[in-house]
Design a protein around this motif. Structure first.
Motif, short mmCIF file in Angstrom:
data_model
loop_
_atom_site.label_atom_id
_atom_site.label_comp_id
_atom_site.label_asym_id
_atom_site.label_seq_id
_atom_site.Cartn_x
_atom_site.Cartn_y
_atom_site.Cartn_z
N HIS A 77 44.63 47.75 44.14
CA HIS A 77 45.49 46.56 44.07
C HIS A 77 46.41 46.69 42.86
CE1 HIS A 77 42.82 44.65 47.03
NE2 HIS A 77 41.82 45.14 46.31
N ASP B 251 38.30 42.27 33.34
CA ASP B 251 37.65 42.04 34.64
C ASP B 251 38.64 42.19 35.79
OD1 ASP B 251 35.13 41.67 33.66
OD2 ASP B 251 35.26 39.48 33.58
N LEU B 252 39.84 41.64 35.62
CA LEU B 252 40.85 41.74 36.66
C LEU B 252 41.25 43.19 36.91
CD1 LEU B 252 43.39 38.81 36.18
CD2 LEU B 252 42.18 39.43 38.28
N ARG C 165 39.50 45.90 36.29
CA ARG C 165 38.40 46.60 36.94
C ARG C 165 38.33 46.25 38.42
NH1 ARG C 165 35.44 46.16 31.88
NH2 ARG C 165 34.92 44.00 32.37
N ASP C 166 38.49 44.96 38.73
CA ASP C 166 38.44 44.54 40.13
C ASP C 166 39.58 45.12 40.95
OD1 ASP C 166 36.20 43.12 39.49
OD2 ASP C 166 37.15 41.13 39.58
N SER C 167 40.71 45.39 40.30
CA SER C 167 41.85 45.94 41.03
C SER C 167 41.58 47.37 41.51
CB SER C 167 43.10 45.93 40.14
OG SER C 167 43.00 46.89 39.10
N SER D 118 38.73 48.18 42.89
CA SER D 118 37.78 48.07 44.01
C SER D 118 38.54 47.88 45.32
CB SER D 118 36.82 46.90 43.79
OG SER D 118 36.11 47.07 42.58
N VAL E 78 40.37 40.91 45.67
CA VAL E 78 40.13 40.41 44.32
C VAL E 78 40.15 38.88 44.38
CG1 VAL E 78 40.89 40.44 41.93
CG2 VAL E 78 41.27 42.44 43.37
N SER E 79 39.09 38.28 43.89
CA SER E 79 38.97 36.83 43.99
C SER E 79 39.66 36.11 42.84
CB SER E 79 37.48 36.43 44.02
OG SER E 79 36.84 36.81 42.81
N ARG F 184 42.63 33.50 37.21
CA ARG F 184 42.24 34.42 36.13
C ARG F 184 43.46 34.88 35.34
NH1 ARG F 184 38.66 38.32 39.79
NH2 ARG F 184 38.11 39.42 37.85
#
Length: 255
Positions: free
Chosen positions: A129, A203-204, A206-208, A210, A214-215, A220
């Motif tokens: 993402h 956190d954002l 890192r989630d990008s 995955s 992304v929630s 955030r």
């Protein structure tokens, strides 16, 4: 805006003439190599993204506590803050522009880490993402600019500002979860991490990496921006108070 742009130009010229402001870029690769070596040789592919992001965000914070803060404190100790106070224009947009110039270079450690990972280890994380990743990075640079102004104004009040500059590094690295996610911290420390904008940004980012969705991206990102605005406003007010106090006492330096 004119004063802000003037500050940008001045700081770029200063850094061109004094490249020692960029020493963080020389030390950061060693941090990246250490973290990547530990993660890869421990067979923890799930932490590879952390090992890439940690040096980049640590480098951003290093620019903030180093070169960005010294934009103001350095003028204080060199005696150039007083003439600036006598100028007809406001000082804070000039300093904000100078700090923004430094923080703009704070993105370079991200490229350094990615380059080292590919060249030395043959590994680079996939960002699924990218717009989330870059939005979080941009919000971090903005928030770091305001936070730097606040730290610089606060350090003007201290005789031993350099000690506090050094102290501010590792507590922030821990609370922001740049390497170890906040969820792994002891329970009593976790609430404090919400006050550090880097924890939201890390956190954002890192989630990008995955593949899944992304929630709560908007909320955030808003948290990062709001914390940055708080730092910016607080820094502006504190700098004004410090300069007003300096005019009342006739000096900005402790004798």
């Amino acid at each position: 805006m004119r004063l802000f742009l003037t500050g940008l130009r001045v700081q770029f010229e200063v850094m061109r003439r004094q490249p020692d402001h960029l020493l963080t870029l020389c030390t950061l690769p060693f941090t990246a190599v250490i973290l990547l070596s530990v993660v890869l040789h421990s067979a923890r592919p799930d932490l590879v993204v952390n090992a890439f992001l940690a040096p980049a965000l640590m480098g951003l914070w290093g620019f903030a506590t180093g070169s960005a803060v010294e934009v103001v404190t350095g003028d204080n100790w060199s005696g150039t803050l007083e003439p600036g106070m006598a100028a007809p224009g406001a000082l804070h947009p000039v300093y904000l522009g100078r700090i923004a110039a430094v923080m703009g270079l704070g993105v370079i450690p991200l490229g350094e880490t990615w380059l080292l990972g590919g060249v030395l280890f043959g590994v680079t994380p996939t960002i699924h993402h990218p717009w989330v990743f870059w939005a979080a990075m941009a919000a971090s640079v903005f928030a770091m600019t305001g936070t730097s102004l606040l730290m610089a104004a606060a350090l003007l009040l201290s005789r031993n500002g350099g000690i506090y500059q050094n102290f501010l590094s590792f507590p922030i690295y821990v609370l922001s979860g740049v390497m170890v996610p906040v969820s792994y911290l002891p329970e009593p420390l976790r609430p404090f991490s919400h006050l550090v904008f880097l924890s939201w940004a890390a956190d954002l980012m890192r989630d990008s990496a995955s593949p899944g969705p992304v929630s709560a991206v908007g909320w955030r990102l808003l948290a990062v921006v709001v914390l940055g605005v708080v730092g910016l406003v607080a820094g502006r007010l504190l700098l004004a108070a410090v300069l007003r106090r300096a005019r009342e006492l006739g000096t900005v330096r402790y004798a």
